[in-house]
Write an enzyme that holds these catalytic residues in place. Structure first.
Site: not given
Ligand SMILES: CC(=O)[C@@H](O)[C@H](O)COP(=O)(O)O
Ligand SMILES: NCC(=O)COP(=O)(O)O
Length: 240
Positions: A43, A45, A50, A70, A100, A190-191, A213-214
């Site tokens: 993603h 930005r 990042h 994204e 985010t 997301h989350d 991701g996170h």
């Molecule tokens: C779109 C979404 O929900 C996530 O993919 C987003 O890319 C998270 O972005 P950050 O990693 O900048 O929090």
């Molecule tokens: N589209 C969601 C994504 O790519 C990752 O979101 P997150 O797991 O970092 O909250």
């Protein structure tokens, strides 16, 4: 089985913290694929906090699974995506200063803009997905944009999972059923994490892909990246 696309934004966060190239974002993406990831998501930005635009270009020539980019479809994003031609572009309504991603598209209000953007991406052979809150009233106008897929924004599910998962999943089941009935394919993200993912993938039929991701990168600090990807694949229904 639901495809797992690993979002490597936070690998770039760590790299940028010291100004060098450690961890190497490209090498981590290749390792994620080697460990079983079925896609790589990034993603970029506008502030490049990042993932940098150059990372996207570097990754595009080495990623062999599905590459998903994204972002908010501003001019710079569109130029990058049309240059790189990923398998999928996921459009999110983020303003540049958000911490985010924090909402899905209002497809009623922004349908016309989205339709033009989606037509432009599809003319380049890029599959499109648009970020959507679990609100079935937004589905018909999502269809009108011509998008291939929606991505269900799973933040509210994750936030409410522990308290009452049956209640938390309800709007997602309704929105997914409405979307599926129109022929839209369904992604989610997301989350999502190792606690809430398995229930989500079991309760939402015909889910094509989750991008995570996170939490996954955080888990990798304890379990290692290879083991963590295997754990998330299992929660996506692999090996069942
Ligand atoms: C779109 C979404 O929900 C996530 O993919 C987003 O890319 C998270 O972005 P950050 O990693 O900048 O929090
Ligand atoms: N589209 C969601 C994504 O790519 C990752 O979101 P997150 O797991 O970092 O909250």
């Amino acid at each position: 089985m639901v495809r797992l696309s690993v979002n490597i934004n936070k690998i770039a966060t760590l790299r940028n913290a010291r100004g060098g190239n450690n961890p190497d974002v490209v090498n981590v993406a290749l390792d994620c694929e080697r460990f079983g990831a079925e896609g790589i998501t990034v993603h970029p930005r506008p502030d490049e906090r990042h993932i940098r635009y150059q990372d996207v270009i570097d990754l595009s020539s080495v990623v062999t699974t599905e590459f998903n980019i994204e972002g908010y479809p501003d001019d710079r994003f569109m130029q990058l995506v049309k240059k790189v031609k990923p398998h999928q572009a996921t459009l999110v309504p983020d303003s540049p200063d958000v911490l985010t991603s924090n909402a899905g598209w209002n497809t009623k209000e922004h349908g016309s803009m989205l339709s033009d953007i989606i037509a432009e991406l599809k003319s380049e052979g890029i599959r499109t997905s648009i970020f959507l809150d679990p609100d079935e009233s937004m589905v018909s106008s999502a269809v009108s944009t011509g998008t291939d897929r929606i991505e269900l924004y799973t933040e509210s599910y994750a936030r409410n999972y522990e308290n009452n998962r049956e209640k938390a999943i309800e709007p997602y089941i309704r929105t997914a059923a409405a979307a599926h009935s129109t022929g839209l394919a369904i992604n989610a993200g997301h989350d999502l994490d190792l606690e809430n993912l398995a229930y989500f993938t079991q309760q939402i039929p015909y889910l094509s892909e989750v991008s995570i991701g996170h939490a996954l990168i955080c888990d990798a600090l304890y379990f290692g990246l290879e083991n963590t990807i295997q754990l998330y694949l299992r929660a996506c229904g692999h090996y069942r």
